[in-house]
Design a protein around this motif. Sequence first.
Motif, PDB file in Angstrom:
ATOM      1  N   THR A 193       0.812  -1.211   0.000  1.00  0.00           N
ATOM      2  CA  THR A 193       0.000   0.000   0.000  1.00  0.00           C
ATOM      3  C   THR A 193       0.845   1.260   0.000  1.00  0.00           C
ATOM      4  O   THR A 193       0.697   2.119  -0.874  1.00  0.00           O
ATOM      5  CB  THR A 193      -0.933   0.000   1.228  1.00  0.00           C
ATOM      6  N   PHE A 194       1.733   1.394   0.969  1.00  0.00           N
ATOM      7  CA  PHE A 194       2.436   2.665   1.158  1.00  0.00           C
ATOM      8  C   PHE A 194       3.852   2.682   0.599  1.00  0.00           C
ATOM      9  O   PHE A 194       4.395   3.744   0.337  1.00  0.00           O
ATOM     10  CB  PHE A 194       2.484   3.021   2.651  1.00  0.00           C
ATOM     11  N   ASP A 195       4.480   1.524   0.450  1.00  0.00           N
ATOM     12  CA  ASP A 195       5.905   1.527   0.137  1.00  0.00           C
ATOM     13  C   ASP A 195       6.231   1.106  -1.289  1.00  0.00           C
ATOM     14  O   ASP A 195       7.316   0.593  -1.558  1.00  0.00           O
ATOM     15  CB  ASP A 195       6.688   0.673   1.138  1.00  0.00           C
ATOM     16  N   ALA A 196       5.307   1.334  -2.223  1.00  0.00           N
ATOM     17  CA  ALA A 196       5.574   1.109  -3.644  1.00  0.00           C
ATOM     18  C   ALA A 196       5.252   2.382  -4.409  1.00  0.00           C
ATOM     19  O   ALA A 196       4.251   3.049  -4.125  1.00  0.00           O
ATOM     20  CB  ALA A 196       4.753  -0.060  -4.179  1.00  0.00           C
ATOM     21  N   ASN A 197       6.085   2.698  -5.377  1.00  0.00           N
ATOM     22  CA  ASN A 197       5.922   3.940  -6.139  1.00  0.00           C
ATOM     23  C   ASN A 197       5.842   3.646  -7.630  1.00  0.00           C
ATOM     24  O   ASN A 197       6.469   4.313  -8.449  1.00  0.00           O
ATOM     25  CB  ASN A 197       7.091   4.889  -5.862  1.00  0.00           C
ATOM     26  N   LEU A 250       7.673   7.464   6.971  1.00  0.00           N
ATOM     27  CA  LEU A 250       8.129   8.838   6.758  1.00  0.00           C
ATOM     28  C   LEU A 250       9.011   8.922   5.521  1.00  0.00           C
ATOM     29  O   LEU A 250       8.915   9.875   4.735  1.00  0.00           O
ATOM     30  CB  LEU A 250       8.897   9.331   7.983  1.00  0.00           C
ATOM     31  N   ALA A 251       9.873   7.932   5.321  1.00  0.00           N
ATOM     32  CA  ALA A 251      10.739   7.919   4.142  1.00  0.00           C
ATOM     33  C   ALA A 251       9.926   7.800   2.859  1.00  0.00           C
ATOM     34  O   ALA A 251      10.163   8.530   1.891  1.00  0.00           O
ATOM     35  CB  ALA A 251      11.741   6.771   4.248  1.00  0.00           C
ATOM     36  N   CYS A 252       8.969   6.883   2.849  1.00  0.00           N
ATOM     37  CA  CYS A 252       8.158   6.683   1.644  1.00  0.00           C
ATOM     38  C   CYS A 252       7.316   7.911   1.334  1.00  0.00           C
ATOM     39  O   CYS A 252       7.216   8.327   0.161  1.00  0.00           O
ATOM     40  CB  CYS A 252       7.267   5.455   1.811  1.00  0.00           C
ATOM     41  N   PHE A 253       6.706   8.500   2.349  1.00  0.00           N
ATOM     42  CA  PHE A 253       5.893   9.694   2.102  1.00  0.00           C
ATOM     43  C   PHE A 253       6.760  10.866   1.648  1.00  0.00           C
ATOM     44  O   PHE A 253       6.298  11.733   0.897  1.00  0.00           O
ATOM     45  CB  PHE A 253       5.110  10.069   3.364  1.00  0.00           C
TER      46      PHE A 253
END
Length: 438
Positions: free
Chosen positions: A306-310, A383-386
């Motif tokens: 959900t949060f850690d893929a770009n 925090l890093a991913c955002f």
Amino acid sequence: MNSQARKLHIPVEHTTLSNGLRVVVSPDRSAPVATVGVYYQIGFRIEPRGRSGFAHLFEHMMFQGSENAGKMEHIRLINSSGGLLNGTTNYDVTNYFEAVPSNALERVLWLEADRMRALKVDDENLRNQRDVVKEEVRVNVMNQPYGGFSWLDLPPVAFRNWPNAHNFYGDFADLDAATLADVRNFFHTYYAPNNAVLLMLGDFEPAEAFALAKRYFDDIPPHPLPPSPDVSEPPQTEERRGEVEEKFGPLPAMAVGYTAPPRGTPDWRAFTILDRVLHGGRAGRVHRHLVLEKQIAVEADGSVDTFDANGPTQMVTRIFHKPEYTSDATLAAFDQVIGELQEREIAEDELDPVKVKFRADYYGMLEGGMGSYMPRFGLMHYLACFTLFDGDPERVNTVLDGFLAVTPAEAQAAARKYLVPRNRAVLLRRPVAMGGAR
């Protein structure tokens, strides 16, 4: 879902140094511990063609010494401070992190800055770490039951664009062909301050942390960054199928992956909630239907990044089914679960507990993560991913709101739009012992 649920108020401050290094700080005086992370925006997906496996190789190379810290000295100094450290390679980032007593914060920053500035890249380190990586592949993938299933097996079936579809661990031919010049060029291309974020969490004053970051990192020169690779996928118009052999395990297995909507969209939030409806442990519909009720599968689980893929990613269901059931019968039973989501809205008394569990899992990740042995790892990671993907570390306090607001109608609409055969890939893993029986 109670709209008056208590809001998050995690303290977050951030700045950017003159060389482009982003710095994010989150103070927490509850324990005398500091967690530090450096995230570089280079992962499996971003490594260039012909350099498969380099992102993971560098995770190992970064512990082989730098200009002022000898081989393995980084590890020794952190351990002697009473700290822990590790590194991981992901789709879009490679990260390095330490947790130490807060009085060792400055030591950690000195070590991280030294290897960002001047990693020791020589023939000996390249040879031994290349061999270490190849042995890791042999142990964790080639000689393990269901090794690489499905995170290595499914992308080549699901995707057409090389960044998303290649062997993330690295082809041995690419690793063997790497020269010292190739490795040094990779370091100077991607391990630049302007391609990274430094995170500090724990027992210190923000002003102190920012001052230390400037002292140790601000004079590291930035590097020109290559254009971001095009990781978009061409439109998919039909179901994709693949098959691999299982050399050791006794059960046939299946992975079904549906490509997720773009990050940050309303559909992305609804799709994520659907994932939890389907894969919420023993209470999830997939496990309940295939394992408990139909007793077709021995194990069935799944997830979505959900949060850690770009970039393009999938909601993947993994099913280990009994040999007496064919793959077609197993897939038909799975499709029945999907069809029910499309035909009827999820009842509020099912959706509300799913959202409560989603919120609890998010909070749990912020408080621990990484098996909870690394203090504040989850908060650091998000925090890093955002920061790197969304340009806003403070999203950590607000991102939940959109997920908790998903309605039954929105979830049903997402199921009808995305959980369809033309948006999925199906991978079969057939035991050799079964002679390829279907």
